[in-house]
Design a protein around this motif. Structure first.
Motif, PDB file in Angstrom:
ATOM      1  N   ARG A  78     103.198  35.188  58.231  1.00 51.92           N
ATOM      2  CA  ARG A  78     103.098  33.753  58.525  1.00 51.92           C
ATOM      3  C   ARG A  78     104.236  32.962  57.870  1.00 51.92           C
ATOM      4  O   ARG A  78     104.587  31.874  58.332  1.00 51.92           O
ATOM      5  N   ASP A 109     101.442  38.645  52.556  1.00 51.81           N
ATOM      6  CA  ASP A 109     101.578  37.910  53.816  1.00 51.81           C
ATOM      7  C   ASP A 109     101.537  38.915  54.965  1.00 51.81           C
ATOM      8  O   ASP A 109     102.492  39.067  55.720  1.00 51.81           O
ATOM      9  N   GLY A 166     100.847  33.580  52.068  1.00 50.03           N
ATOM     10  CA  GLY A 166     100.835  33.460  53.519  1.00 50.03           C
ATOM     11  C   GLY A 166      99.508  33.840  54.136  1.00 50.03           C
ATOM     12  O   GLY A 166      99.229  33.501  55.294  1.00 50.03           O
ATOM     13  N   ASP A 184     100.294  39.087  57.859  1.00 52.44           N
ATOM     14  CA  ASP A 184     100.481  38.636  59.233  1.00 52.44           C
ATOM     15  C   ASP A 184     101.823  37.937  59.441  1.00 52.44           C
ATOM     16  O   ASP A 184     102.062  37.352  60.507  1.00 52.44           O
ATOM     17  N   VAL A 202     103.819  29.124  58.690  1.00 51.87           N
ATOM     18  CA  VAL A 202     103.261  28.292  57.628  1.00 51.87           C
ATOM     19  C   VAL A 202     104.419  27.692  56.836  1.00 51.87           C
ATOM     20  O   VAL A 202     105.268  28.416  56.306  1.00 51.87           O
TER      21      VAL A 202
END
Length: 454
Positions: A442, A438, A132, A440, A29
């Motif tokens: 990202r 966040d 995120g 994961d 991201v």
């Protein structure tokens, strides 16, 4: 004056959420943003990014409370244009017009009021952060999300992006009286900086803001600014006259408050000289609207892509250049050591001096609270030869700053190994906060952003 309302702000946040949903699961991201005030290489990508359109204005100003709700992508130029007609400015206004409020808070901004007001994030009352995980989290110094609030400064987008910030504002009059005081001795310079910061005065006169320039060994100036109600004849450094040269040429000066805030932007401190803009003939022909830091920054980016400066050096038989573009903070009592070392090891002048202090502990940029530091800024190139790409001067600066108990900003290139980086920037806590907001992974980590140059 375009004051965006709350409804427009919510619509912009909805677009941001939609753009997040369009990014493939597991993909990094990033902001869909073409411009930047950073000076570190970034990996080009064609992947979709976060749509931050419509997040670049002032939502509301409370004149009585002296606060403003501001969107994260709002530039300080636009923010000042909205607040100054009310006789108000942010507590700290970084030197360059196109620095954004969100960028100064997630990065680090500094200016001549930082000796009493700290850094830009220290006047933030609360902020909304797009994480995120795709959530908008409202965080403040206290409460459920205080961990995100505390770790956000110096995280450079690794924890998310500020969509809204509520900041304190300061009352100012319309003019600023300046005194340029010369020092020949580094010890006396350091002592005077400490005394002025402690008393907010010099020679019996109030000091509301101050910074300095080291032109040559033995030639140092402090510029002492006093807010002034009384109108007076003012200088104009957006035309043929050049601000930094005036420091050596006159003992006193007066600027409008607006021109004082942007005194460094017209010539990007002194860096406009690299484009010939300080030549009187070129300056007359160079459109006034192009005498701005963002224009020079674009020209630097163009040169990086085409390599014109390197080609010219080869033609002239000059060694390869190393870019030495850094801002570092060293304790005020270690300033003489650093400048003497810098003169011998790097030899770049002028350099900017800006006293600053942290008002409390900020874990990701752990300056000792209430201890006075001096930001030393230097921006240019040094001919070093074939080793230039390995950054020998930058690496030496990192080691010296570390040795002197200081820190360096991460807007430019960094070369720390992972262990040292985590020690300096509280990597363990940063990882824990990132894991919460966040999960994961990202968003690119701070180390990968700053050192691996993603």
């Amino acid at each position: 004056m375009d004051l965006r309302g709350w409804a427009a702000h919510e619509a912009a946040v909805d677009r941001l959420r939609s753009s997040y949903a369009a990014i493939p699961p597991g993909a990094p991201v990033r902001l869909a943003k073409k411009t930047s005030n950073l000076f570190r290489p970034r990996t080009a990508t064609s992947a979709p990014g976060l749509d931050v359109s419509g997040l670049d204005g002032v939502i509301a100003i409370d004149v009585d409370a002296r606060t403003a709700d501001v969107q994260g992508m709002c530039t300080y130029e636009d923010l000042v244009d909205a607040t100054l007609p009310h006789g108000l400015i942010p507590y700290v206004v970084p030197q360059l017009r196109t620095i954004t409020l969100g960028g100064a808070v997630t990065g680090l901004g500094i200016e001549s009021t930082s000796f009493r007001n700290g850094l830009p994030h220290e006047s933030v009352l609360e902020m909304d952060v797009f994480t995120g995980a795709g959530d908008v989290v409202t965080c403040a110094p206290d409460g459920e999300h205080a961990d995100l609030f505390d770790a956000f400064p110096n995280s450079y987008g690794s924890l998310g992006y500020a969509t809204r910030l509520r900041i304190r504002l300061e009352q100012v009059p319309g003019h600023v009286a300046l005194r340029h005081v010369r020092f020949d001795d580094l010890g006396l310079l350091s002592k005077s900086i400490a005394e002025i910061a402690e008393t907010a005065s010099y020679d019996g006169q109030r000091v509301d803001a101050f910074d300095g320039v080291a032109f040559e060994p033995g030639e140092y100036y402090l510029t002492l600014a006093t807010w002034q109600d009384e109108p007076a004849p003012t200088s104009d450094y957006t035309g043929q006259q050049i601000y930094y040269r005036s420091i050596q040429q006159r003992e006193t000066d007066t600027l409008t408050t607006y021109d004082y805030l942007w005194r460094w932007d017209t010539d990007w401190f002194w860096c406009s000289g690299a484009f010939g803009v300080q030549n009187p003939t070129v300056r007359r022909l160079w459109p006034k609207r192009w005498r701005r830091s963002d224009v020079y920054h674009k020209l630097i980016g163009l040169d990086r892509r085409i390599g014109f400066a390197d080609w010219l050096d080869r033609r002239q038989g000059k060694p390869l250049r190393e870019r030495v573009i850094q801002d570092v903070e060293v304790p005020v009592d270690r300033l003489p050591e650093f400048l003497e070392w810098f003169d011998e090891a790097v030899g770049m002048r002028p350099v900017w001096l800006c006293p600053c202090k942290a008002l409390r502990d900020w874990p990701t940029y752990p300056l000792e609270p209430d201890r006075l530091y001096v930001n030393v800024g230097f921006w240019g190139t040094v001919h070093v030869g074939p080793d230039a790409l390995d950054g020998p001067r930058n690496r030496a600066i990192e080691a010296e700053v570390h040795e002197l108990g200081g820190h360096k900003s991460l807007y430019s290139e960094a070369f720390y190994d992972r262990k040292t980086f985590d020690q300096l920037y509280d990597g363990e806590n940063l990882a824990a906060v990132k894991g919460r907001y966040d999960p994961d992974d990202r968003l690119t980590s701070l180390y990968d952003k700053a050192v691996k140059r993603q």
